[in-house]
Design an enzyme around this catalytic site. Structure first.
Site: not given
Ligand SMILES: *[C@@H]1O[C@H](CO)[C@@H](O)[C@H](O)[C@H]1NC(C)=O
Ligand SMILES: *[C@@H]1O[C@H](CO)[C@@H](O)[C@H](O)[C@H]1NC(C)=O
Length: 443
Positions: A146, A173, A303, A331-332
């Site tokens: 991400d 991502d 998520h 998931v950040h």
């Protein structure tokens, strides 16, 4: 109860604020997008990145705005001396009113391991260099998901650059272009200093899909598949969305799965995965690492359940093959689990790690659920931007660490030794593992 006086309320809130600020690390907010414009003439290569192909070849990918630039890479072991060369192919794609530059893919080699090569693209005298991965252990991977293209991304890249890594693994991502195609070009320029110097091996996330359901002539993954071509044919896969490769002379087998490709038991991906894992000889290959985007284990509110269908469909394959580690993104935040299988701790299951905190513009996923059903399986979590490092030292031991981007200081927040399941006699990964396509292994 009597109403509290206004003064008591004020004191109460002041105390509350003080308590919160004393106990919580204050989360830095998302940062600005960095727009990287090209300052080069049209014929010059830009957005250069490299990826391994087989044991001793490298694919060099770059983009030039000038259509007449040749798909040529010249290379050699001394700076500025290009005594070898190879030609390849090029492609372009359209997306609504956007026309991509010419995207060149040139496979070069055979190359010596653990060696610096100097190269130039399209006959233009901009010199690049890369180092090939070693032919045996130890090997060091940088892992970041991400990524995006914000000031946090830039900080993550600087921290990764400061490590002496051999290869970057990215569980999906990349650019967060989200259909705004010039942002793919900007991302390519931002990562070029690192991605042209070490192989970057990636798999797709949801931000790579970019499909418009009403205009079905726009294929999903158009930009991703044209720009980030991975060695899928070489691993017998029919799609750039899932593939595998060996590194360190076959000591590590890396499997890149597609969370956004079909994964049911009659899908191509599933059949390919059965075959791919079935062909791994754990005598020669003590380590198997899997990457995918949507995590199968996740106690963050973000998520929830999105990886669940894929977990149900394919987790038994990974378990029976005694996969050592599964990296996810999406998931950040960062989270590391015990060895697990089928929602239970299991010493023969993989370690699951979510590392979706590369620096994208959407910000961090702050809310971890203490009462989540997997909470007892989760060993460490934190919502901060950062990256991970996996040093596979020998047949039995790998060291994993998670590095937070704490301002300009690199801070190690989590570290652990991971033992290969092939070293653990109890799990039987040293012997040939029978893969049953039908599934469930009774524990
Ligand atoms: C990466 O590190 C090297 C030295 O280790 C330095 O020369 C280079 O400028 C750095 N690149 C980036 C993009 O930070
Ligand atoms: C592998 O590395 C670990 C950690 O350095 C060490 O304890 C172990 O003895 C090594 N094993 C072998 C077989 O060299």
């Amino acid at each position: 109860m009597a109403n509290p006086s206004p003064l008591a309320l004020i004191v109460f809130f002041l105390l509350l604020i003080l308590t919160i600020s004393a106990t919580e690390y204050s989360r830095p907010p998302p940062k600005k997008i960095i727009a990287m414009r090209s300052s080069k003439p049209e014929s010059h290569p830009q957005q250069v990145h490299i990826s391994v192909v087989g044991a001793d070849h490298m694919r060099i990918t770059w983009i030039a705005d000038d259509k007449h630039t040749q798909s040529l890479v010249e290379y050699g072991r001394a700076s500025g001396v290009y005594d070898k060369s190879a030609t390849g192919e090029h492609t372009t794609y359209r997306y609504f009113f956007y026309n991509s530059g010419t995207i060149h893919h040139v496979k070069i080699g055979p190359l010596d391991p653990d060696t610096v090569y100097y190269y130039r693209c399209g006959g233009i005298d901009d010199m690049y260099s890369f180092k090939t991965p070693p032919a045996s252990l130890p090997i060091e991977f940088a892992v970041a998901g991400d990524l995006g293209q914000t000031e946090w991304t830039s900080s993550t890249l600087n921290h990764i650059n400061a490590s002496n890594y051999d290869m970057l693994l990215l569980p999906g991502d990349l650019s967060y272009a989200d259909t705004n195609q010039p942002l793919w070009d900007s991302f390519g320029r931002l990562v070029e200093p690192l991605a042209s110097a070490r192989p970057w091996m990636v798999t797709q996330g949801n931000h790579e899909i970019e499909a418009f359901p009403i205009f079905d002539w726009f294929h999903p993954f158009a930009s991703y598949n044209h720009r980030w071509r991975m060695p899928y044919e070489e691993s017998g896969s029919s799609s750039n969305l899932y593939y595998s490769f060996d590194v360190a002379g076959g000591a590590v087998h890396v499997v890149m799965l597609g969370s956004y490709a079909e994964f049911g038991s009659d899908s191509d991906q599933y059949k390919w995965l059965v075959k791919d894992l079935g062909e791994v000889d754990r005598e020669k290959t003590p380590w198997i690492i899997v990457l995918l985007h949507a995590p199968w284990y996740n106690t963050n509110a973000a998520h929830q359940g999105e990886g669940e269908n894929m977990r149900r469909a394919t987790e038994h394959l990974l378990y029976e093959a005694r996969v050592d580690i599964v990296f996810a993104g999406h998931v950040h935040a960062y989270e590391r689990f015990k060895r697990v299988y089928d929602n239970k701790a299991n010493s023969c299951g993989p370690v699951h790690i979510t590392i979706g905190d590369g620096g994208n513009r959407e910000g961090l996923a702050l809310d971890f659920k203490k009462d989540h059903k997997s909470a007892s399986l989760s060993l460490f979590h934190e919502a901060s931007f950062g990256h991970g490092r996996l040093k596979v030292l020998n047949r039995t031991h790998a060291h994993w660490s998670w590095h937070r981007n704490d301002d300009s200081e690199a801070t190690v927040r989590d570290k652990v030794w991971i033992e290969s399941l092939s070293a653990s006699g109890a799990c039987g990964a040293g012997q040939t593992t029978e893969l049953s396509a039908s599934g469930k292994d009774e524990l």
